[in-house]
Structure formats: structure tokens, C-alpha cells
Design a protein around this motif. Structure first.
Motif, mmCIF file in Angstrom:
data_model
loop_
_atom_site.group_PDB
_atom_site.id
_atom_site.type_symbol
_atom_site.label_atom_id
_atom_site.label_comp_id
_atom_site.label_asym_id
_atom_site.label_seq_id
_atom_site.Cartn_x
_atom_site.Cartn_y
_atom_site.Cartn_z
ATOM 1 N N THR A 12 22.146 -23.331 42.701
ATOM 2 C CA THR A 12 23.074 -23.218 43.834
ATOM 3 C C THR A 12 22.301 -22.989 45.121
ATOM 4 O O THR A 12 22.508 -23.681 46.115
ATOM 5 N N ALA A 13 21.425 -21.999 45.089
ATOM 6 C CA ALA A 13 20.621 -21.711 46.281
ATOM 7 C C ALA A 13 19.767 -22.910 46.655
ATOM 8 O O ALA A 13 19.625 -23.231 47.835
ATOM 9 N N GLY A 14 19.203 -23.587 45.665
ATOM 10 C CA GLY A 14 18.374 -24.762 45.942
ATOM 11 C C GLY A 14 19.133 -25.837 46.693
ATOM 12 O O GLY A 14 18.636 -26.403 47.667
ATOM 13 N N LYS A 15 20.353 -26.119 46.257
ATOM 14 C CA LYS A 15 21.180 -27.131 46.939
ATOM 15 C C LYS A 15 21.525 -26.699 48.354
ATOM 16 O O LYS A 15 21.425 -27.477 49.297
ATOM 17 N N VAL A 16 21.956 -25.459 48.489
ATOM 18 C CA VAL A 16 22.371 -24.961 49.801
ATOM 19 C C VAL A 16 21.177 -24.883 50.746
ATOM 20 O O VAL A 16 21.257 -25.314 51.902
ATOM 21 N N LEU A 17 20.073 -24.344 50.275
ATOM 22 C CA LEU A 17 18.913 -24.178 51.154
ATOM 23 C C LEU A 17 18.321 -25.507 51.594
ATOM 24 O O LEU A 17 17.759 -25.607 52.679
ATOM 25 N N LYS A 18 18.471 -26.534 50.788
ATOM 26 C CA LYS A 18 18.028 -27.865 51.214
ATOM 27 C C LYS A 18 18.810 -28.288 52.456
ATOM 28 O O LYS A 18 18.239 -28.787 53.425
ATOM 29 N N SER A 19 20.112 -28.045 52.453
ATOM 30 C CA SER A 19 20.938 -28.360 53.626
ATOM 31 C C SER A 19 20.609 -27.450 54.797
ATOM 32 O O SER A 19 20.575 -27.892 55.948
ATOM 33 N N VAL A 20 20.368 -26.186 54.503
ATOM 34 C CA VAL A 20 20.011 -25.237 55.558
ATOM 35 C C VAL A 20 18.713 -25.672 56.244
ATOM 36 O O VAL A 20 18.626 -25.686 57.474
ATOM 37 N N MET A 21 17.728 -26.039 55.462
ATOM 38 C CA MET A 21 16.452 -26.483 56.031
ATOM 39 C C MET A 21 16.636 -27.759 56.853
ATOM 40 O O MET A 21 16.013 -27.915 57.910
ATOM 41 N N ALA A 22 17.494 -28.663 56.395
ATOM 42 C CA ALA A 22 17.767 -29.896 57.148
ATOM 43 C C ALA A 22 18.448 -29.570 58.473
ATOM 44 O O ALA A 22 18.150 -30.194 59.501
ATOM 45 N N THR A 23 19.327 -28.583 58.464
ATOM 46 C CA THR A 23 19.980 -28.166 59.707
ATOM 47 C C THR A 23 18.948 -27.602 60.676
ATOM 48 O O THR A 23 18.951 -27.932 61.866
ATOM 49 N N GLY A 24 18.066 -26.760 60.167
ATOM 50 C CA GLY A 24 17.012 -26.200 61.017
ATOM 51 C C GLY A 24 16.138 -27.271 61.627
ATOM 52 O O GLY A 24 15.791 -27.216 62.806
ATOM 53 N N LYS A 25 15.803 -28.282 60.849
ATOM 54 C CA LYS A 25 14.986 -29.387 61.357
ATOM 55 C C LYS A 25 15.732 -30.175 62.427
ATOM 56 O O LYS A 25 15.145 -30.555 63.443
ATOM 57 N N ALA A 26 17.029 -30.416 62.214
ATOM 58 C CA ALA A 26 17.823 -31.151 63.206
ATOM 59 C C ALA A 26 17.853 -30.408 64.538
ATOM 60 O O ALA A 26 17.736 -31.023 65.608
ATOM 61 N N VAL A 27 17.984 -29.095 64.488
ATOM 62 C CA VAL A 27 17.971 -28.309 65.726
ATOM 63 C C VAL A 27 16.585 -28.357 66.360
ATOM 64 O O VAL A 27 16.456 -28.565 67.572
ATOM 65 N N ARG A 28 15.531 -28.184 65.546
ATOM 66 C CA ARG A 28 14.152 -28.249 66.069
ATOM 67 C C ARG A 28 13.884 -29.578 66.763
ATOM 68 O O ARG A 28 13.162 -29.631 67.757
#
Length: 157
Positions: A12-28
Motif C-alpha cells: 500500500t505504502a509503495g503504491k501511494v509513495l510512488k504517486s507522492v514522489m511523482a507529485t513532488g517531481k511535478a512541483v520541482r
């Protein structure tokens, strides 16, 4: 100090954190200036008491050339003379956007208008997403007591 949860251990965390990291990259990768991004990330994390994010964003900002003086004065940005008007507007919006429970009105019209003087719509969008994103990540870290101090610049990028 040990973390209450290991976010990399479960599916669960793996799936969610993949999206979280993608969001962080989009903002960066957004047109919001990198210095403003790091200053806002630091201020939101200071307010929320997120040691892990303070560790990360202090080191990322320093690696990107941010000065120790500016990093040390983020908590007192109102009294500091080292920030641009645009950075001050971003920091003010970040504070009001983080402290929504403390002020029934959320982000005031004055604070929004001041930010809009310095940032175009795309940058404002990134700024709002960054403030929201940092609040979410801060809560993930604070709730689970994620330890700080071992982050290396570039580790999550």
C-alpha cells in the motif's frame, strides 16, 4: 529514534509513495522558482515540526547554493531583509495555507493578491500544490516519527 512505520515495506505504502514522489517531481519541475520552493518547503515543515523534511530541504537548498544566512532566517522571514518581495509573498501564503485551522478564513484575500502580484497563474498553482503537498508529507512523517539527520542531497530526486 525509530520510525513507527517503514513506508518501503508494504504494498500500500509503495503504491501511494510512488504517486507522492511523482507529485513532488511535478512541483520541482514547475515554473515556480527553485529557491522559493525550498524556502516554502522549509517554512511549512518548521510550522508542522517535521524534522525529516527540515533535514531534506535544508540540505537540498544548501546543495543548490542557498546561503546559510537565508536558511537560518526562514523562521523569522518577516524581520529578515534577505528575502525578495516575491519570496516573502510565497512564505506568507505558505504560512496561512498551513495554519488554516488557526484562522477560520484560510488564506486571506490580501495574502492571495500579494502572491498574485509576484507569480503568474501557473506558478501560483505550483505554490498552492507545494504548500498542500508539504503539509501532507509533513503529516506522514510526524505521525510515524520518521527520524531525521541522515538525508543526503539528491537522495529522493
Amino acid at each position: 529514534m525509530d520510525a513507527r512505520l517503514n513506508y518501503s515495506a508494504g504494498p500500500t505504502a509503495g503504491k501511494v509513495l510512488k504517486s507522492v514522489m511523482a507529485t513532488g517531481k511535478a512541483v520541482r519541475d514547475s515554473p515556480l522558482p527553485p529557491a522559493a520552493q525550498e524556502l516554502v518547503a522549509l517554512r511549512v515543515s518548521q510550522i508542522n515540526g517535521c524534522a525529516g523534511c527540515l533535514d531534506m530541504h535544508t540540505k537540498e537548498a544548501a546543495a543548490a547554493g542557498e546561503t546559510a544566512v537565508r536558511l537560518n532566517l526562514v523562521a523569522a522571514w518577516r524581520e529578515a531583509t534577505v528575502f525578495t518581495d516575491a519570496e516573502r509573498a510565497a512564505l506568507e501564503l505558505a504560512e496561512e495555507g498551513t495554519r488554516v485551522a488557526d484562522a477560520a478564513g484560510g488564506v486571506s484575500d490580501e495574502v492571495w493578491a500579494n502572491a498574485a502580484k509576484h507569480y503568474d497563474e501557473e506558478q501560483l498553482t505550483a505554490l498552492v500544490i507545494l504548500v498542500s503537498f508539504m503539509n501532507m508529507v509533513n503529516r506522514l512523517n510526524v505521525i510515524t516519527r520518521q527520524p531525521a539527520g541522515n538525508y543526503r542531497a539528491g537522495q529522493f530526486h
